[in-house]
Design an enzyme around this catalytic site. Structure first.
Site, PDB file in Angstrom:
ATOM      1  N   GLN A  80       0.946  -1.272  -0.090  1.00 47.10           N
ATOM      2  CA  GLN A  80       0.133   0.027   0.020  1.00 47.10           C
ATOM      3  C   GLN A  80       0.780   1.157  -0.072  1.00 47.10           C
ATOM      4  O   GLN A  80       1.312   1.582   1.016  1.00 47.10           O
ATOM      5  CB  GLN A  80      -1.152   0.125   1.364  1.00 47.10           C
ATOM      6  CG  GLN A  80      -1.956   1.193   1.024  1.00 47.10           C
ATOM      7  CD  GLN A  80      -3.188   0.593   2.067  1.00 47.10           C
ATOM      8  OE1 GLN A  80      -3.616  -0.159   2.427  1.00 47.10           O
ATOM      9  NE2 GLN A  80      -4.065   1.841   1.880  1.00 47.10           N
ATOM     10  N   PHE A  81       1.163   1.755  -1.151  1.00 47.31           N
ATOM     11  CA  PHE A  81       2.120   2.952  -1.403  1.00 47.31           C
ATOM     12  C   PHE A  81       1.515   4.137  -0.783  1.00 47.31           C
ATOM     13  O   PHE A  81       2.200   5.088  -0.403  1.00 47.31           O
ATOM     14  CB  PHE A  81       2.570   3.012  -2.927  1.00 47.31           C
ATOM     15  CG  PHE A  81       1.539   3.792  -3.567  1.00 47.31           C
ATOM     16  CD1 PHE A  81       1.614   5.211  -3.820  1.00 47.31           C
ATOM     17  CD2 PHE A  81       0.552   3.105  -4.030  1.00 47.31           C
ATOM     18  CE1 PHE A  81       0.644   5.905  -4.774  1.00 47.31           C
ATOM     19  CE2 PHE A  81      -0.489   3.722  -4.932  1.00 47.31           C
ATOM     20  CZ  PHE A  81      -0.173   5.137  -5.267  1.00 47.31           C
ATOM     21  N   THR A  82       0.122   4.047  -0.619  1.00 44.68           N
ATOM     22  CA  THR A  82      -0.538   5.334  -0.005  1.00 44.68           C
ATOM     23  C   THR A  82      -0.058   5.661   1.202  1.00 44.68           C
ATOM     24  O   THR A  82      -0.503   6.729   1.732  1.00 44.68           O
ATOM     25  CB  THR A  82      -2.113   5.171  -0.454  1.00 44.68           C
ATOM     26  OG1 THR A  82      -2.530   4.256   0.354  1.00 44.68           O
ATOM     27  CG2 THR A  82      -2.274   4.995  -1.838  1.00 44.68           C
TER      28      THR A  82
END
Length: 150
Positions: A80-82
Site C-alpha cells: 500500500q504505497f498510499t
C-alpha cells in the site's frame, strides 16, 4: 517503512473478482515502502510484526499476551504505497517519499519472504494491482508501525 498492523478474525484480498489471498485469525499487514528503506528497516519490521503481543491468552484474560507466532496465526500482507501519501499541502496527496515501483516491489517481496521463513501461513495481495481488501478487525486492534532509515 510503514505498516498498518491489524489483529483480525479474518481478512481477504480480491483482484479482478477473484480471491487471491485469504486468512483466518491473525494479522492483516498493509505495507508502505519509502524510497530510503533498506534491509535494516525491513528486518526490524519483520521482527516487530512477528513478535508484538497483540492476542489474548487462551483464557482470554489479557488482551495483549501472545504474539501471532505464539498463537500460530496467519498473515495477509498487502502492499500500500498510499501509506506515504502526504496531504499537508493542496488537495491531492503527494507520494514523493514512496519508493519507486521496482524498488518497492523488491523490498515488499523480501519482506514477505522473511515472514514466510517464520513458518506461519502467509498470504498476499498482488503488488501494483487494484485490490479489494476485506478486513474483519478483532478488537478493534490497529497499530501504525514505522521505522525510518537512520
Amino acid at each position: 517503512m510503514r505498516v498498518v498492523i491489524q489483529r483480525v478474525k479474518s481478512s481477504q484480498v480480491i483482484v479482478n473478482g477473484e480471491i487471491i489471498g485469504k486468512i483466518g485469525r491473525g494479522l492483516n499487514l498493509l505495507v508502505g515502502i519509502a524510497k530510503t528503506d533498506t534491509d535494516a528497516e525491513l528486518d526490524w519490521m519483520v521482527r516487530k510484526c512477528l513478535e508484538l503481543r497483540l492476542f489474548p491468552d487462551e483464557e482470554g484474560n489479557e488482551r495483549f499476551s501472545k504474539s501471532v507466532q505464539e498463537i500460530d496465526g496467519e498473515l495477509l500482507v498487502v502492499s500500500q504505497f498510499t501509506l506515504y501519501g502526504d496531504c499537508r499541502k493542496g488537495r491531492r496527496p503527494s507520494f514523493d517519499r514512496s519508493a519507486a515501483p521496482q524498488s518497492a516491489e523488491d523490498l515488499y517481496n523480501r519482506f514477505v519472504t522473511k515472514l514466510i521463513a517464520s513458518g506461519l501461513q502467509v498470504k498476499t495481495g498482488q503488488f501494483g494491482a487494484m485490490m479489494e481488501v476485506s478486513i474483519e478487525n478483532d478488537g478493534p486492534v490497529t497499530l501504525l508501525l514505522e521505522k525510518e532509515a537512520t
